[in-house]
Write a protein that holds these residues in place. Structure first.
Motif, mmCIF file in Angstrom:
data_model
loop_
_atom_site.group_PDB
_atom_site.id
_atom_site.type_symbol
_atom_site.label_atom_id
_atom_site.label_comp_id
_atom_site.label_asym_id
_atom_site.label_seq_id
_atom_site.Cartn_x
_atom_site.Cartn_y
_atom_site.Cartn_z
ATOM 1 N N ARG A 129 125.836 77.769 61.914
ATOM 2 C CA ARG A 129 126.453 78.227 63.470
ATOM 3 C C ARG A 129 127.027 76.976 64.158
ATOM 4 O O ARG A 129 126.351 76.395 64.827
ATOM 5 C CB ARG A 129 125.238 78.845 64.105
ATOM 6 N N PRO A 130 128.193 76.893 63.899
ATOM 7 C CA PRO A 130 128.910 75.713 64.540
ATOM 8 C C PRO A 130 128.762 75.516 66.002
ATOM 9 O O PRO A 130 128.700 74.293 66.534
ATOM 10 C CB PRO A 130 130.344 75.724 63.967
ATOM 11 N N THR A 131 128.844 76.580 67.018
ATOM 12 C CA THR A 131 128.657 76.557 68.269
ATOM 13 C C THR A 131 127.379 76.004 68.656
ATOM 14 O O THR A 131 127.017 75.661 69.719
ATOM 15 C CB THR A 131 129.160 77.899 68.939
ATOM 16 N N ASN A 132 126.378 76.139 67.904
ATOM 17 C CA ASN A 132 125.113 75.919 68.316
ATOM 18 C C ASN A 132 124.814 74.401 68.424
ATOM 19 O O ASN A 132 123.847 73.787 68.879
ATOM 20 C CB ASN A 132 124.099 76.426 67.238
ATOM 21 N N GLY A 133 125.400 73.502 67.309
ATOM 22 C CA GLY A 133 125.278 72.066 66.969
ATOM 23 C C GLY A 133 125.337 71.376 68.271
ATOM 24 O O GLY A 133 124.435 70.432 68.176
ATOM 25 N N ARG A 134 125.967 71.498 69.078
ATOM 26 C CA ARG A 134 126.042 70.700 70.361
ATOM 27 C C ARG A 134 125.549 71.562 71.528
ATOM 28 O O ARG A 134 126.175 71.262 72.788
ATOM 29 C CB ARG A 134 127.294 69.937 70.614
ATOM 30 N N ALA A 135 124.997 72.539 71.460
ATOM 31 C CA ALA A 135 124.626 73.356 72.649
ATOM 32 C C ALA A 135 123.675 72.521 73.709
ATOM 33 O O ALA A 135 122.692 71.962 73.187
ATOM 34 C CB ALA A 135 124.051 74.610 72.464
ATOM 35 N N ASN A 136 123.638 73.011 74.947
ATOM 36 C CA ASN A 136 122.594 72.355 75.858
ATOM 37 C C ASN A 136 121.199 72.919 75.540
ATOM 38 O O ASN A 136 120.268 72.312 76.188
ATOM 39 C CB ASN A 136 123.104 72.472 77.299
ATOM 40 N N ASP A 137 120.967 74.189 75.100
ATOM 41 C CA ASP A 137 119.714 74.641 74.665
ATOM 42 C C ASP A 137 119.224 74.261 73.337
ATOM 43 O O ASP A 137 119.811 74.645 72.550
ATOM 44 C CB ASP A 137 120.023 76.183 74.692
ATOM 45 N N GLN A 138 118.079 73.691 73.511
ATOM 46 C CA GLN A 138 117.447 73.169 72.404
ATOM 47 C C GLN A 138 117.147 73.958 71.393
ATOM 48 O O GLN A 138 117.249 73.804 70.113
ATOM 49 C CB GLN A 138 116.283 72.185 72.664
ATOM 50 N N VAL A 139 116.973 75.162 71.677
ATOM 51 C CA VAL A 139 116.214 76.476 70.790
ATOM 52 C C VAL A 139 117.670 76.789 70.095
ATOM 53 O O VAL A 139 117.662 76.873 68.941
ATOM 54 C CB VAL A 139 115.832 77.560 71.488
ATOM 55 N N ARG A 140 118.739 76.900 70.620
ATOM 56 C CA ARG A 140 119.943 77.103 70.015
ATOM 57 C C ARG A 140 120.206 76.036 68.984
ATOM 58 O O ARG A 140 120.713 76.292 67.926
ATOM 59 C CB ARG A 140 121.118 77.158 70.879
#
Length: 237
Positions: A129-140
């Motif tokens: 899930r490439p958009t999760n890699g640098r999300a500000n949400d740690q769970v994501r």
């Protein structure tokens, strides 16, 4: 008696034939352990609930995949023709991003299915899930990589029953090339990202069992634009 029989056999076979047999066996073993570079073209794949087109993406000749909104299940991939895979190593360079006007839950799901049965009713799958890699949400972030197995083990079941066991974090960005590698041996599979020496995700209990074998598929998820290039397969059995 066995030693005497072996000595007699070696003496009775001309050395030239022994050498030819040895060289032939060595060549076979060497060839069987070499990676096969896959020629990616629309004619070399069988699409299931996806559209496939040749594309020049970020300097690489690639296959572009998109999923229509009419897809009815997770069997959404382009299946490589004439591949019979059981144990070995699969490598590919992939990129995923949400389609234009995608919903808020789009993540650019893109990955590699393996051991896809002939009737496509069974398969194992690693995806990102490439958009999760640098999300500000740690769970994501913790949900950047995923293992699923069909039928019976979609991500929803794994996350509910065994949270964190089949997902892991890896640094990545949407719309960028990401190198992935999958090592498979019997009931174990390891998933590597961008040349890392250690796997991001290890699965020691592939849900379809150690005997399943089949093709390899270029997989995308809902509302995703995916690109695939540099696919190679090394069979180890």
């Amino acid at each position: 008696m066995k030693i005497i029989a072996l000595k007699y056999l070696l003496k009775s076979v001309p050395m030239r034939k022994v050498l030819l047999i040895t060289l032939g066996m060595s060549a076979f073993l060497f060839a069987s352990s070499q990676a096969q570079n896959i020629s990616l073209a629309p004619d070399n794949v069988i699409p299931y609930q996806v559209t496939v087109a040749q594309s020049d993406y970020k300097g690489k000749n690639a296959l572009a995949l998109q999923m229509p909104k009419t897809a009815i299940n997770e069997k959404t991939f382009a299946l490589l023709k004439n591949i019979d895979f059981h144990n070995g190593i699969i490598e590919a360079t992939i990129s995923g991003q949400p389609q234009m006007n995608a919903g808020g839950g789009a993540r650019g799901f893109v990955g590699i299915a393996f051991r896809v049965s002939k009737d496509t009713s069974k398969m194992e799958l690693f995806y990102i899930r490439p958009t999760n890699g640098r999300a500000n949400d740690q769970v994501r972030r913790n949900h950047s990589t995923q293992y699923v197995s069909l039928p019976g083990y979609p991500w929803e079941r794994s996350r509910a029953e065994t949270p964190e066991k089949y997902e892991a974090y890896a640094d990545m960005m949407p719309a960028e090339w990401i190198r992935v590698k999958i090592e498979v041996k019997d009931e174990t599979a390891k998933f590597y990202i961008n040349g890392a020496e250690q796997p991001t995700l290890i699965v020691n209990d592939l849900k379809q069992g150690k005997n399943l074998r089949g093709s390899v598929g270029l997989w995308i998820g809902p509302e995703t634009l995916g690109y695939f290039t540099d696919v190679s397969i090394k069979k180890l059995d």
